[in-house]
Write a protein that holds these residues in place. Structure first.
Motif, PDB file in Angstrom:
ATOM      1  N   ARG A 176      52.583  39.507  31.467  1.00 17.05           N
ATOM      2  CA  ARG A 176      52.182  38.173  31.903  1.00 17.05           C
ATOM      3  C   ARG A 176      51.366  38.240  33.200  1.00 17.05           C
ATOM      4  O   ARG A 176      50.362  37.550  33.354  1.00 17.05           O
ATOM      5  N   ASP A 177      51.821  39.045  34.123  1.00 16.86           N
ATOM      6  CA  ASP A 177      51.115  39.184  35.395  1.00 16.86           C
ATOM      7  C   ASP A 177      49.688  39.640  35.152  1.00 16.86           C
ATOM      8  O   ASP A 177      48.732  39.046  35.674  1.00 16.86           O
ATOM      9  N   GLU A 178      49.561  40.674  34.334  1.00 16.73           N
ATOM     10  CA  GLU A 178      48.247  41.242  34.087  1.00 16.73           C
ATOM     11  C   GLU A 178      47.341  40.238  33.393  1.00 16.73           C
ATOM     12  O   GLU A 178      46.212  39.989  33.833  1.00 16.73           O
ATOM     13  N   SER A 179      47.842  39.622  32.331  1.00 19.70           N
ATOM     14  CA  SER A 179      46.949  38.762  31.542  1.00 19.70           C
ATOM     15  C   SER A 179      46.653  37.465  32.278  1.00 19.70           C
ATOM     16  O   SER A 179      45.528  36.960  32.218  1.00 19.70           O
ATOM     17  N   PHE A 180      47.632  36.944  33.006  1.00 22.00           N
ATOM     18  CA  PHE A 180      47.371  35.693  33.728  1.00 22.00           C
ATOM     19  C   PHE A 180      46.361  35.913  34.849  1.00 22.00           C
ATOM     20  O   PHE A 180      45.411  35.136  35.010  1.00 22.00           O
ATOM     21  N   ARG A 181      46.549  36.987  35.613  1.00 24.24           N
ATOM     22  CA  ARG A 181      45.609  37.218  36.713  1.00 24.24           C
ATOM     23  C   ARG A 181      44.229  37.549  36.181  1.00 24.24           C
ATOM     24  O   ARG A 181      43.223  37.118  36.745  1.00 24.24           O
TER      25      ARG A 181
END
Lengths: 187, 187
Positions: A59-64
DNA sequence: ATCAAAGTGTACTGATCGGTAAGTATTTGC
DNA sequence: GCAAATACTTACCGATCAGTACACTTTGAT
């Protein structure tokens, strides 16, 4: 263990955790929703916590990545990109199935400051802050760290208001406040 | 059912729910922590949900009373009171055992917009907004509703940042941003 | 003194929690 | 084509979940 199988499980688990919450989602439900067997599930992830951490990493990777790209598509000056982050938030709020920020929720369900899940949620917020701080420095703000902190306040506030206070247009209100802060910090 | 006994249970349950979360707190744990028997517990509250709703009612009342009083002690003009709300937040953040906003957490754990717990959490946020909106009107702001919404953004953002982004002094940053918003809305 | 309300402890229900054991089928790389 | 890795099904573990049944004791107002 094919790596793509594991990724597929993480993707699906992300949807369920995001929709239903962490404590409210049991491993049995995930087994049913992913169609994978429970044994395989535990071959890929030794514990539920390990699965949640993998979900948060994705989630962190795709959201950022998403918000960074969206911001760069909308504006090209640093100050313009800070403002554009609120347009991106607005898009996000209007998505089907929008359920608020996964990291705020993770921090809310795992409250001990040294819990691995809490730590990882905090790390995401720190990276989001760093992104804004970088833009604030490039824009030549007087006190870039403080400006970035204030921008982040508006972002977090907009997210919370979008979830709980369905009143008005939080992203737009935040955008205007951010503009005012920017003008003052750059003058 | 003596009413004070019920209130005592709600008070104690509030502490435990606030500390450990809603899903993570079982009725058995509450029975142990309150010292009451499980039978009595269910004499006072028919379900866990009913207990949580009672807890949220108490929290709403005492939190709003506290911040209202604190704000009135600190300043006497409407604009000054809006700014003072951030000093009150700062006091709150520095309390022992501060664990963020119970209503944000309730909204995060019960996400369906029509769930009674979610509804009640949203109602608290609406009342908090109304308080600020009233002050903004009395202060003579140009667009009091928008100003109030923006102030609320800063408040919510400060709370989230105090929990997850332990970086800096969110209440102070929010306070300064609020001051700027006020000056602009009153000029 | 009495009687009912409110309290108690204990033991229980069926469901679900996270996680595992054992044995079998299916891919996969060589 | 074969062996090893991976996935499968099914059944299970002890613990905990929300909630209840039952029989007993304390309390308070009349």
């Amino acid at each position: 263990m094919r790596p793509n199988k594991r990724d597929e499980l993480v993707r699906k688990a992300l949807q369920v955790f995001y929709r239903d919450g962490f404590h409210a989602t049991g491993m049995d439900k995930l087994v049913v929703e992913t169609g994978v067997s429970k044994t395989s599930m535990y071959k890929h992830f030794r514990t539920k916590e390990e699965l949640i951490l993998a979900v948060l990493r994705l989630r962190d990777e795709s959201f950022r990545n998403w918000i960074l790209r969206r911001v760069e598509e909308t504006a090209d000056t640093p100050a313009g990109q800070i403002v554009a982050s609120f347009d991106a938030l607005k898009e996000w709020f209007e998505e089907d199935g929008f359920r608020g920020c996964m990291f705020i929720k993770a921090g809310a369900e795992y409250q001990e400051a040294d819990h691995p899940i809490h730590v990882q949620a905090a790390e995401h917020k720190r990276l989001m802050f760093e992104h804004i701080a970088r833009l604030a420095r490039k824009a030549g703000a007087r006190d870039p760290e403080k400006l970035a902190n204030q921008i982040v306040l508006l972002q977090e506030g907009a997210i919370v208001s979008a979830v709980l206070l369905k009143n008005g247009d939080p992203a737009e209100d935040a955008r205007e406040a951010a503009q005012l802060l920017l003008e003052t910090a750059l003058a």
